[in-house]
Motif scaffolding. Structure first.
Motif, PDB file in Angstrom:
ATOM      1  N   GLY A  33      -3.070   0.248   5.385  1.00 17.01           N
ATOM      2  CA  GLY A  33      -2.318  -0.819   4.739  1.00 17.01           C
ATOM      3  C   GLY A  33      -1.730  -1.794   5.736  1.00 17.01           C
ATOM      4  O   GLY A  33      -1.778  -3.014   5.543  1.00 17.01           O
ATOM      5  N   ARG A  34      -1.185  -1.257   6.816  1.00 13.26           N
ATOM      6  CA  ARG A  34      -0.584  -2.114   7.838  1.00 13.26           C
ATOM      7  C   ARG A  34      -1.642  -3.000   8.496  1.00 13.26           C
ATOM      8  O   ARG A  34      -1.433  -4.200   8.685  1.00 13.26           O
ATOM      9  CB  ARG A  34       0.105  -1.245   8.894  1.00 13.26           C
ATOM     10  N   ARG A  35      -2.783  -2.410   8.838  1.00 10.83           N
ATOM     11  CA  ARG A  35      -3.841  -3.172   9.498  1.00 10.83           C
ATOM     12  C   ARG A  35      -4.445  -4.225   8.570  1.00 10.83           C
ATOM     13  O   ARG A  35      -4.966  -5.244   9.031  1.00 10.83           O
ATOM     14  CB  ARG A  35      -4.925  -2.223  10.007  1.00 10.83           C
ATOM     15  N   ALA A  36      -4.357  -3.982   7.260  1.00  6.24           N
ATOM     16  CA  ALA A  36      -4.865  -4.958   6.291  1.00  6.24           C
ATOM     17  C   ALA A  36      -3.876  -6.092   6.063  1.00  6.24           C
ATOM     18  O   ALA A  36      -4.219  -7.101   5.445  1.00  6.24           O
ATOM     19  CB  ALA A  36      -5.180  -4.269   4.970  1.00  6.24           C
ATOM     20  N   GLY A  37      -2.652  -5.918   6.531  1.00 11.07           N
ATOM     21  CA  GLY A  37      -1.652  -6.968   6.388  1.00 11.07           C
ATOM     22  C   GLY A  37      -0.722  -6.813   5.208  1.00 11.07           C
ATOM     23  O   GLY A  37       0.021  -7.740   4.872  1.00 11.07           O
ATOM     24  N   THR A  38      -0.722  -5.632   4.561  1.00  7.99           N
ATOM     25  CA  THR A  38       0.184  -5.393   3.440  1.00  7.99           C
ATOM     26  C   THR A  38       1.443  -4.694   3.923  1.00  7.99           C
ATOM     27  O   THR A  38       1.485  -4.157   5.026  1.00  7.99           O
ATOM     28  CB  THR A  38      -0.468  -4.509   2.361  1.00  7.99           C
ATOM     29  N   LYS A  39       2.461  -4.687   3.089  1.00  6.96           N
ATOM     30  CA  LYS A  39       3.607  -3.828   3.329  1.00  6.96           C
ATOM     31  C   LYS A  39       3.205  -2.412   2.917  1.00  6.96           C
ATOM     32  O   LYS A  39       2.191  -2.210   2.238  1.00  6.96           O
ATOM     33  CB  LYS A  39       4.825  -4.311   2.534  1.00  6.96           C
ATOM     34  N   THR A  40       3.980  -1.418   3.314  1.00  8.07           N
ATOM     35  CA  THR A  40       3.585  -0.031   3.074  1.00  8.07           C
ATOM     36  C   THR A  40       4.744   0.826   2.584  1.00  8.07           C
ATOM     37  O   THR A  40       5.900   0.601   2.957  1.00  8.07           O
ATOM     38  CB  THR A  40       3.024   0.608   4.361  1.00  8.07           C
ATOM     39  N   ILE A  41       4.401   1.812   1.756  1.00  6.94           N
ATOM     40  CA  ILE A  41       5.360   2.815   1.293  1.00  6.94           C
ATOM     41  C   ILE A  41       4.774   4.192   1.585  1.00  6.94           C
ATOM     42  O   ILE A  41       3.649   4.498   1.179  1.00  6.94           O
ATOM     43  CB  ILE A  41       5.636   2.712  -0.218  1.00  6.94           C
ATOM     44  N   THR A  85       0.842  -1.193   0.000  1.00  8.29           N
ATOM     45  CA  THR A  85       0.000   0.000   0.000  1.00  8.29           C
ATOM     46  C   THR A  85       0.878   1.245   0.000  1.00  8.29           C
ATOM     47  O   THR A  85       1.839   1.331   0.769  1.00  8.29           O
ATOM     48  CB  THR A  85      -0.915   0.018   1.241  1.00  8.29           C
ATOM     49  N   ILE A  86       0.524   2.208  -0.849  1.00  6.69           N
ATOM     50  CA  ILE A  86       1.332   3.421  -1.008  1.00  6.69           C
ATOM     51  C   ILE A  86       0.474   4.653  -0.748  1.00  6.69           C
ATOM     52  O   ILE A  86      -0.618   4.792  -1.307  1.00  6.69           O
ATOM     53  CB  ILE A  86       1.915   3.495  -2.431  1.00  6.69           C
ATOM     54  N   GLY A  87       0.957   5.559   0.109  1.00  4.62           N
ATOM     55  CA  GLY A  87       0.188   6.759   0.394  1.00  4.62           C
ATOM     56  C   GLY A  87       1.010   7.849   1.038  1.00  4.62           C
ATOM     57  O   GLY A  87       2.187   7.653   1.368  1.00  4.62           O
ATOM     58  N   ASP A  88       0.359   8.999   1.239  1.00  2.65           N
ATOM     59  CA  ASP A  88       1.070  10.173   1.752  1.00  2.65           C
ATOM     60  C   ASP A  88       0.646  10.577   3.156  1.00  2.65           C
ATOM     61  O   ASP A  88       1.175  11.550   3.703  1.00  2.65           O
ATOM     62  CB  ASP A  88       0.870  11.366   0.811  1.00  2.65           C
TER      63      ASP A  88
END
Length: 225
Positions: free
Chosen positions: A185-193, A174-177
């Protein structure tokens, strides 16, 4: 420049899906959003806000923001006035440099792409279309797809995107600002940028994303690894 803040283990395979926030991540919508607030507040004879004030509300839904700005008025009407202005001024939303090139490279590598936003589906798809981004997007998740309580930072929008993409959280990023994007993204279980060129600037590091980038093109060295 890419900063890797993920020290738990190395990635052993490339990602299968990339989930983008739209505003201030794929698109430079600063004036698209700010001028809509200026118009709406002026229409209802409300005190003006500055661009600095606006940063405090980034990542929240329109209704939530207007409830805070003008709790005495009908926030649904305020939000609709805001969206009508935006629909007439789509030219104010522009891709960040390297956005289209980055998306093209991601699709060339057969990765799936989602856009997840707190904006309305019509408003979001219109801006993605006029800026040439929509052909690269496999699914769009907007405020209509979840309850008000399930907007980011709740993981539900990210999980819906993954469901549509038929991809497991462990194979997505997951990518966001904003902190809302990273937390969702973290709570969904993905890595994050986290991106520093968006509304949070360097403060995105406070959300502790797995990676931090200064340019959208920098994500290619992460997601295509």
């Amino acid at each position: 420049m890419v900063k890797n803040t993920w020290r738990r283990r190395k990635m052993q395979s490339k990602f299968q899906a990339v989930i983008f926030d739209i505003d201030h991540t794929l698109l430079d919508t600063e004036q698209f959003i700010f001028q809509a607030y200026v118009h709406t507040l002026k229409t209802y004879n409300l005190p003006a806000i500055t661009e600095a004030d606006l940063k405090l509300f980034m990542g929240r839904s329109l209704e939530t923001t207007y409830e805070e700005i003008a709790p005495q008025l009908n926030t649904v009407e305020l939000s609709e006035t805001h969206r009508v202005f935006q629909a007439k001024n789509l030219h104010l939303a522009i891709p960040f440099p390297n956005t289209l090139h980055t998306l093209q490279k991601i699709k060339e590598h057969k990765l799936k792409v989602a856009a997840v936003t707190t904006r309305s589906i019509r408003n979001s798809e219109e801006t993605l279309s006029v800026t040439g981004i929509m052909p690269f997007i496999d699914t769009v998740i907007s405020k209509e797809h979840v309850s008000p309580q399930e907007l980011k930072p709740h993981p539900r929008p990210i999980l819906l995107a993954l469901e549509n993409l038929k991809t497991a959280p462990s194979s997505a990023i997951t990518i966001g600002d904003t902190i809302y994007d990273i937390e969702a993204g973290r709570r969904a279980g993905t890595k994050t940028i986290g991106v520093t060129y968006g509304s949070s600037g360097k403060h995105i590091s406070e959300a502790k994303p797995d990676f931090i980038v200064d340019d959208i093109a920098d994500i290619l060295s992460i997601v295509l690894t």
